[in-house]
Design a protein around this motif. Structure first.
Motif, PDB file in Angstrom:
ATOM      1  N   HIS A   2     -12.439  51.346  23.606  1.00 25.90           N
ATOM      2  CA  HIS A   2     -13.034  51.866  22.364  1.00 25.90           C
ATOM      3  C   HIS A   2     -12.888  53.380  22.278  1.00 25.90           C
ATOM      4  O   HIS A   2     -13.796  54.079  21.827  1.00 25.90           O
ATOM      5  CB  HIS A   2     -14.511  51.473  22.247  1.00 25.90           C
ATOM      6  CG  HIS A   2     -14.764  49.997  22.364  1.00 25.90           C
ATOM      7  ND1 HIS A   2     -14.306  49.082  21.428  1.00 25.90           N
ATOM      8  CD2 HIS A   2     -15.408  49.276  23.309  1.00 25.90           C
ATOM      9  CE1 HIS A   2     -14.685  47.861  21.796  1.00 25.90           C
ATOM     10  NE2 HIS A   2     -15.344  47.951  22.950  1.00 25.90           N
ATOM     11  N   GLY A   3     -11.723  53.904  22.655  1.00 19.18           N
ATOM     12  CA  GLY A   3     -11.451  55.333  22.570  1.00 19.18           C
ATOM     13  C   GLY A   3     -12.085  56.165  23.657  1.00 19.18           C
ATOM     14  O   GLY A   3     -11.984  57.390  23.628  1.00 19.18           O
ATOM     15  N   LYS A   4     -12.775  55.509  24.603  1.00 16.96           N
ATOM     16  CA  LYS A   4     -13.405  56.252  25.693  1.00 16.96           C
ATOM     17  C   LYS A   4     -12.605  56.064  26.973  1.00 16.96           C
ATOM     18  O   LYS A   4     -12.041  55.000  27.212  1.00 16.96           O
ATOM     19  CB  LYS A   4     -14.843  55.769  25.921  1.00 16.96           C
ATOM     20  CG  LYS A   4     -15.773  56.019  24.745  1.00 16.96           C
ATOM     21  CD  LYS A   4     -17.176  55.545  25.080  1.00 16.96           C
ATOM     22  CE  LYS A   4     -18.138  55.806  23.911  1.00 16.96           C
ATOM     23  NZ  LYS A   4     -19.506  55.342  24.210  1.00 16.96           N
ATOM     24  N   LYS A   5     -12.562  57.123  27.742  1.00 18.63           N
ATOM     25  CA  LYS A   5     -11.888  57.037  29.026  1.00 18.63           C
ATOM     26  C   LYS A   5     -12.757  56.243  30.002  1.00 18.63           C
ATOM     27  O   LYS A   5     -13.968  56.421  30.061  1.00 18.63           O
ATOM     28  CB  LYS A   5     -11.609  58.421  29.591  1.00 18.63           C
ATOM     29  CG  LYS A   5     -10.566  59.207  28.804  1.00 18.63           C
ATOM     30  CD  LYS A   5     -10.296  60.530  29.472  1.00 18.63           C
ATOM     31  CE  LYS A   5      -9.221  61.316  28.716  1.00 18.63           C
ATOM     32  NZ  LYS A   5      -8.956  62.621  29.359  1.00 18.63           N
ATOM     33  N   VAL A   6     -12.130  55.367  30.754  1.00 19.28           N
ATOM     34  CA  VAL A   6     -12.834  54.593  31.776  1.00 19.28           C
ATOM     35  C   VAL A   6     -12.097  54.751  33.105  1.00 19.28           C
ATOM     36  O   VAL A   6     -10.915  55.099  33.133  1.00 19.28           O
ATOM     37  CB  VAL A   6     -12.939  53.099  31.393  1.00 19.28           C
ATOM     38  CG1 VAL A   6     -13.800  52.909  30.152  1.00 19.28           C
ATOM     39  CG2 VAL A   6     -11.552  52.507  31.163  1.00 19.28           C
ATOM     40  N   ARG A   7     -12.801  54.455  34.144  1.00 22.26           N
ATOM     41  CA  ARG A   7     -12.195  54.592  35.460  1.00 22.26           C
ATOM     42  C   ARG A   7     -12.247  53.258  36.205  1.00 22.26           C
ATOM     43  O   ARG A   7     -13.279  52.591  36.235  1.00 22.26           O
ATOM     44  CB  ARG A   7     -12.927  55.663  36.265  1.00 22.26           C
ATOM     45  CG  ARG A   7     -12.405  55.853  37.689  1.00 22.26           C
ATOM     46  CD  ARG A   7     -13.066  57.025  38.371  1.00 22.26           C
ATOM     47  NE  ARG A   7     -12.686  58.283  37.724  1.00 22.26           N
ATOM     48  CZ  ARG A   7     -13.151  59.473  38.078  1.00 22.26           C
ATOM     49  NH1 ARG A   7     -14.045  59.552  39.064  1.00 22.26           N
ATOM     50  NH2 ARG A   7     -12.765  60.560  37.447  1.00 22.26           N
ATOM     51  N   TYR A   8     -11.114  52.904  36.759  1.00 19.89           N
ATOM     52  CA  TYR A   8     -11.023  51.701  37.583  1.00 19.89           C
ATOM     53  C   TYR A   8     -10.624  52.112  39.003  1.00 19.89           C
ATOM     54  O   TYR A   8      -9.954  53.125  39.210  1.00 19.89           O
ATOM     55  CB  TYR A   8      -9.981  50.732  37.016  1.00 19.89           C
ATOM     56  CG  TYR A   8     -10.434  50.005  35.765  1.00 19.89           C
ATOM     57  CD1 TYR A   8     -10.948  48.716  35.857  1.00 19.89           C
ATOM     58  CD2 TYR A   8     -10.344  50.608  34.513  1.00 19.89           C
ATOM     59  CE1 TYR A   8     -11.353  48.049  34.717  1.00 19.89           C
ATOM     60  CE2 TYR A   8     -10.756  49.955  33.382  1.00 19.89           C
ATOM     61  CZ  TYR A   8     -11.259  48.662  33.471  1.00 19.89           C
ATOM     62  OH  TYR A   8     -11.671  47.993  32.345  1.00 19.89           O
ATOM     63  N   TYR A   9     -11.008  51.288  39.966  1.00 19.11           N
ATOM     64  CA  TYR A   9     -10.641  51.510  41.356  1.00 19.11           C
ATOM     65  C   TYR A   9      -9.924  50.285  41.911  1.00 19.11           C
ATOM     66  O   TYR A   9     -10.261  49.141  41.572  1.00 19.11           O
ATOM     67  CB  TYR A   9     -11.878  51.784  42.220  1.00 19.11           C
ATOM     68  CG  TYR A   9     -12.560  53.092  41.913  1.00 19.11           C
ATOM     69  CD1 TYR A   9     -12.124  54.285  42.493  1.00 19.11           C
ATOM     70  CD2 TYR A   9     -13.669  53.143  41.065  1.00 19.11           C
ATOM     71  CE1 TYR A   9     -12.762  55.482  42.234  1.00 19.11           C
ATOM     72  CE2 TYR A   9     -14.310  54.338  40.793  1.00 19.11           C
ATOM     73  CZ  TYR A   9     -13.849  55.508  41.384  1.00 19.11           C
ATOM     74  OH  TYR A   9     -14.483  56.694  41.110  1.00 19.11           O
ATOM     75  N   TRP A  10      -8.905  50.554  42.692  1.00 19.53           N
ATOM     76  CA  TRP A  10      -8.227  49.464  43.404  1.00 19.53           C
ATOM     77  C   TRP A  10      -8.993  49.231  44.704  1.00 19.53           C
ATOM     78  O   TRP A  10      -9.198  50.146  45.494  1.00 19.53           O
ATOM     79  CB  TRP A  10      -6.776  49.836  43.710  1.00 19.53           C
ATOM     80  CG  TRP A  10      -6.020  48.765  44.464  1.00 19.53           C
ATOM     81  CD1 TRP A  10      -5.765  48.726  45.784  1.00 19.53           C
ATOM     82  CD2 TRP A  10      -5.426  47.600  43.913  1.00 19.53           C
ATOM     83  NE1 TRP A  10      -5.054  47.610  46.114  1.00 19.53           N
ATOM     84  CE2 TRP A  10      -4.831  46.888  44.976  1.00 19.53           C
ATOM     85  CE3 TRP A  10      -5.327  47.076  42.609  1.00 19.53           C
ATOM     86  CZ2 TRP A  10      -4.154  45.687  44.792  1.00 19.53           C
ATOM     87  CZ3 TRP A  10      -4.644  45.882  42.436  1.00 19.53           C
ATOM     88  CH2 TRP A  10      -4.074  45.197  43.514  1.00 19.53           C
ATOM     89  N   VAL A  11      -9.473  48.010  44.899  1.00 17.51           N
ATOM     90  CA  VAL A  11     -10.341  47.726  46.040  1.00 17.51           C
ATOM     91  C   VAL A  11      -9.744  46.633  46.902  1.00 17.51           C
ATOM     92  O   VAL A  11      -8.935  45.808  46.434  1.00 17.51           O
ATOM     93  CB  VAL A  11     -11.760  47.328  45.586  1.00 17.51           C
ATOM     94  CG1 VAL A  11     -12.439  48.484  44.871  1.00 17.51           C
ATOM     95  CG2 VAL A  11     -11.724  46.102  44.704  1.00 17.51           C
ATOM     96  N   HIS A  12     -10.160  46.639  48.137  1.00 16.10           N
ATOM     97  CA  HIS A  12      -9.729  45.613  49.092  1.00 16.10           C
ATOM     98  C   HIS A  12     -10.954  45.122  49.862  1.00 16.10           C
ATOM     99  O   HIS A  12     -11.721  45.915  50.402  1.00 16.10           O
ATOM    100  CB  HIS A  12      -8.704  46.183  50.076  1.00 16.10           C
ATOM    101  CG  HIS A  12      -8.360  45.242  51.193  1.00 16.10           C
ATOM    102  ND1 HIS A  12      -7.559  44.144  51.019  1.00 16.10           N
ATOM    103  CD2 HIS A  12      -8.731  45.248  52.504  1.00 16.10           C
ATOM    104  CE1 HIS A  12      -7.436  43.511  52.165  1.00 16.10           C
ATOM    105  NE2 HIS A  12      -8.140  44.167  53.086  1.00 16.10           N
ATOM    106  N   ASN A  13     -11.167  43.802  49.880  1.00 21.77           N
ATOM    107  CA  ASN A  13     -12.266  43.194  50.615  1.00 21.77           C
ATOM    108  C   ASN A  13     -11.778  42.842  52.018  1.00 21.77           C
ATOM    109  O   ASN A  13     -10.951  41.953  52.189  1.00 21.77           O
ATOM    110  CB  ASN A  13     -12.761  41.933  49.888  1.00 21.77           C
ATOM    111  CG  ASN A  13     -14.037  41.388  50.497  1.00 21.77           C
ATOM    112  OD1 ASN A  13     -14.226  41.425  51.696  1.00 21.77           O
ATOM    113  ND2 ASN A  13     -14.905  40.844  49.639  1.00 21.77           N
TER     114      ASN A  13
END
Length: 236
Positions: A2-13
Motif C-alpha cells: 500500500h505504498g509503504k516500505k516494509v522489511r522482510y528477513y530471510w530466516v533459517h530454523n
C-alpha cells in the motif's frame, strides 16, 4: 505494501531446517537473559563475607546430601580451596528444632573444634580433646543447654561425646567443628563431623581427611552457611 516500505528477513530454523522470508512485523525482540552469577561472586556478595576470613558453604543437592565448599578470602577475592561430598540431616536443610533431624538453614560462626586426639592442626581455631566426662547438653530443660560440659553424669537426652570416637562407623566425633547456634532456639549440637554411611541427625558430615583439611585452614573468623540451593546464599 500500500505504498509503504516494509522489511522482510530471510530466516533459517535450525531445529527443522525450514527457511523462508518473514515480515518484520511478525518478529519480536527477545531480551537476553542476565548471566547467572558464579558461586564465587555470590559468596563475595554475602553480608557475612565482610567479617569472615573463611566461609564454608553447604548447598543441598539431594534429600540428605549436600556439597560442602571452603572459601578463603584472598587479595583477589574469594577462592574455593576444598570441595567435599556431604551428608546432612535426614530431613535436609531447613527450619530446625530439637529432635527434627534437620540441618539448620542460615549462617553460623564456627567457634571451636573437638576430637579424640590430644591436639589438631588449625589456623587459629581453638581445639578441645574429648574425655570420659565430656557431654554436649541437649536437654532443653538443662540450664547449660546446647553447650559443652565436663560432668560425672548426664541423662540420656545428652550426648556423651566419647561414645562417638570408637571404630567406624561410630567415629563421628573423631574430629568435629562446632556450628555455634547458641541462643537461636533451633536445636542443639550441630557440628561438621566425620561421615559414615547414614544421614545425620542435623549435622553436616564429610570424610575424615576432608574434616582434617578443613580444620587445618580455619581461624577465628570462620562461618558456615547452610542453604537449600545456591540462590539462597544471597540471603546471608
Amino acid at each position: 505494501m500500500h505504498g509503504k516500505k516494509v522489511r522482510y528477513y530471510w530466516v533459517h530454523n535450525s531445529k527443522n531446517g525450514a527457511t523462508g522470508w518473514i515480515w518484520s512485523g511478525y518478529l519480536k525482540p527477545v531480551k537476553a537473559k542476565a548471566a547467572t552469577p558464579s558461586e564465587a561472586t555470590l559468596v563475595s556478595r554475602m553480608r557475612v563475607s565482610k567479617k569472615a576470613q573463611q566461609i564454608v558453604t553447604v548447598i543441598q543437592n539431594g534429600s540428605s546430601t549436600a556439597t560442602l565448599k571452603l572459601w578463603q578470602k584472598t587479595n583477589r577475592g574469594w577462592k574455593n580451596t576444598l570441595t567435599s561430598a556431604s551428608r546432612i540431616g535426614a530431613a535436609g536443610i531447613g527450619n530446625s528444632h530439637e529432635g527434627s533431624s534437620t540441618t539448620p538453614k542460615g549462617v553460623y560462626h564456627l567457634s571451636f573444634a573437638f576430637g579424640k586426639a590430644a591436639s589438631a592442626r588449625t589456623s587459629g581455631m581453638a581445639y578441645r580433646q574429648i574425655n570420659r566426662k565430656s557431654y554436649w547438653i541437649e536437654d532443653p530443660h538443662d540450664r547449660q543447654y546446647n553447650t559443652w560440659q565436663n560432668r560425672n553424669w548426664a541423662n540420656n537426652k545428652n550426648e556423651h561425646l566419647i561414645d562417638y570416637t570408637k571404630a567406624a562407623p561410630h567415629n563421628q566425633y573423631q574430629l568435629a567443628i562446632v556450628m555455634d547456634n547458641h541462643g537461636q532456639h533451633n536445636g542443639s549440637g550441630f557440628f561438621i563431623h566425620v561421615k559414615n554411611q547414614w544421614a545425620t541427625a542435623g549435622c553436616v558430615s564429610i570424610n575424615y581427611n576432608d574434616v582434617r583439611t578443613l580444620l587445618s585452614r580455619l581461624g577465628t573468623k570462620a562461618y558456615v552457611v547452610d542453604v537449600q540451593n545456591r540462590a539462597q546464599l544471597q540471603n546471608y
